[in-house]
Design an enzyme around this catalytic site. Structure first.
Site, PDB file in Angstrom:
ATOM      1  N   HIS A   8       0.844  -1.195   0.000  1.00 36.62           N
ATOM      2  CA  HIS A   8       0.000   0.000   0.000  1.00 36.62           C
ATOM      3  C   HIS A   8       0.877   1.241   0.000  1.00 36.62           C
ATOM      4  O   HIS A   8       2.069   1.168   0.259  1.00 36.62           O
ATOM      5  CB  HIS A   8      -0.962   0.023   1.198  1.00 36.62           C
ATOM      6  CG  HIS A   8      -0.291   0.175   2.524  1.00 36.62           C
ATOM      7  ND1 HIS A   8       0.279  -0.889   3.197  1.00 36.62           N
ATOM      8  CD2 HIS A   8      -0.073   1.270   3.305  1.00 36.62           C
ATOM      9  CE1 HIS A   8       0.798  -0.457   4.337  1.00 36.62           C
ATOM     10  NE2 HIS A   8       0.611   0.868   4.421  1.00 36.62           N
ATOM     11  N   HIS A  67       7.747  10.977  -5.466  1.00 41.09           N
ATOM     12  CA  HIS A  67       6.361  11.005  -5.924  1.00 41.09           C
ATOM     13  C   HIS A  67       5.857   9.571  -6.082  1.00 41.09           C
ATOM     14  O   HIS A  67       6.629   8.621  -6.045  1.00 41.09           O
ATOM     15  CB  HIS A  67       6.240  11.754  -7.256  1.00 41.09           C
ATOM     16  CG  HIS A  67       6.968  11.096  -8.387  1.00 41.09           C
ATOM     17  ND1 HIS A  67       8.321  11.237  -8.582  1.00 41.09           N
ATOM     18  CD2 HIS A  67       6.529  10.283  -9.381  1.00 41.09           C
ATOM     19  CE1 HIS A  67       8.687  10.549  -9.651  1.00 41.09           C
ATOM     20  NE2 HIS A  67       7.615   9.944 -10.151  1.00 41.09           N
ATOM     21  N   GLU A 116       2.092  11.541 -10.104  1.00 44.81           N
ATOM     22  CA  GLU A 116       2.337  11.518 -11.547  1.00 44.81           C
ATOM     23  C   GLU A 116       1.328  10.586 -12.192  1.00 44.81           C
ATOM     24  O   GLU A 116       1.040   9.508 -11.667  1.00 44.81           O
ATOM     25  CB  GLU A 116       3.757  11.007 -11.815  1.00 44.81           C
ATOM     26  CG  GLU A 116       4.088  10.810 -13.273  1.00 44.81           C
ATOM     27  CD  GLU A 116       5.450  10.158 -13.489  1.00 44.81           C
ATOM     28  OE1 GLU A 116       5.848  10.032 -14.663  1.00 44.81           O
ATOM     29  OE2 GLU A 116       6.107   9.759 -12.501  1.00 44.81           O
TER      30      GLU A 116
END
Length: 142
Positions: A8, A67, A116
């Site tokens: 996760h 990111h 992204e």
């Protein structure tokens, strides 16, 4: 013994309810459960955990390239840009890319976490690097 997958992704958020709405409305996440300080959603096949932590300084996020990237279909790329603009999402200036490196949209959530949306695959990236980044050493075939 091996690691089989990403389990996760957890984001520390300053306001749980507004973050739930962002991940549901903007990234089409499916809310699984929410409590006083935690919520779980799925985006695609990825489990996203949101943990409310109101008093954490968040200014360091803007100085990092760290990111999380989600895959999108290339034919939906312009639609995603329009969707993010219509919803007043903070779209970031992307880095210069070769067309063989596929397309990306970078933006932030409400707490400044970079996200992204990318049209390429790992195989695409490795093939691009093999052609263009001759200084790199490759260890496995794709």
């Amino acid at each position: 013994m091996e690691i089989t997958n990403v389990n996760h992704i957890c984001f520390s958020v300053s306001d749980l309810n507004t973050s739930i709405q962002f991940y549901k409305d903007i990234l089409h996440g499916d809310l699984l459960v929410s409590g006083r300080t935690t919520a779980y959603l799925t985006i695609g096949h990825t489990w996203i955990a949101l943990n409310q932590e109101k008093n954490i300084p968040r200014n360091e996020i803007s100085h990092s390239y760290t990111h999380v990237a989600f895959s999108i279909d290339e034919e939906d790329f312009q639609q995603w840009i329009q969707w993010l603009k219509e919803n007043q999402v903070n779209i970031l200036k992307g880095r210069p890319r070769d067309i063989k490196d596929k397309k990306s949209i970078y933006f932030t959530d409400l707490d400044g976490h970079k996200i992204e949306l990318h049209t390429g695959t790992l195989k695409d990236r490795m093939e691009y690097y093999k052609c263009e980044k001759t200084h790199m050493q490759f260890y496995d075939e794709f």
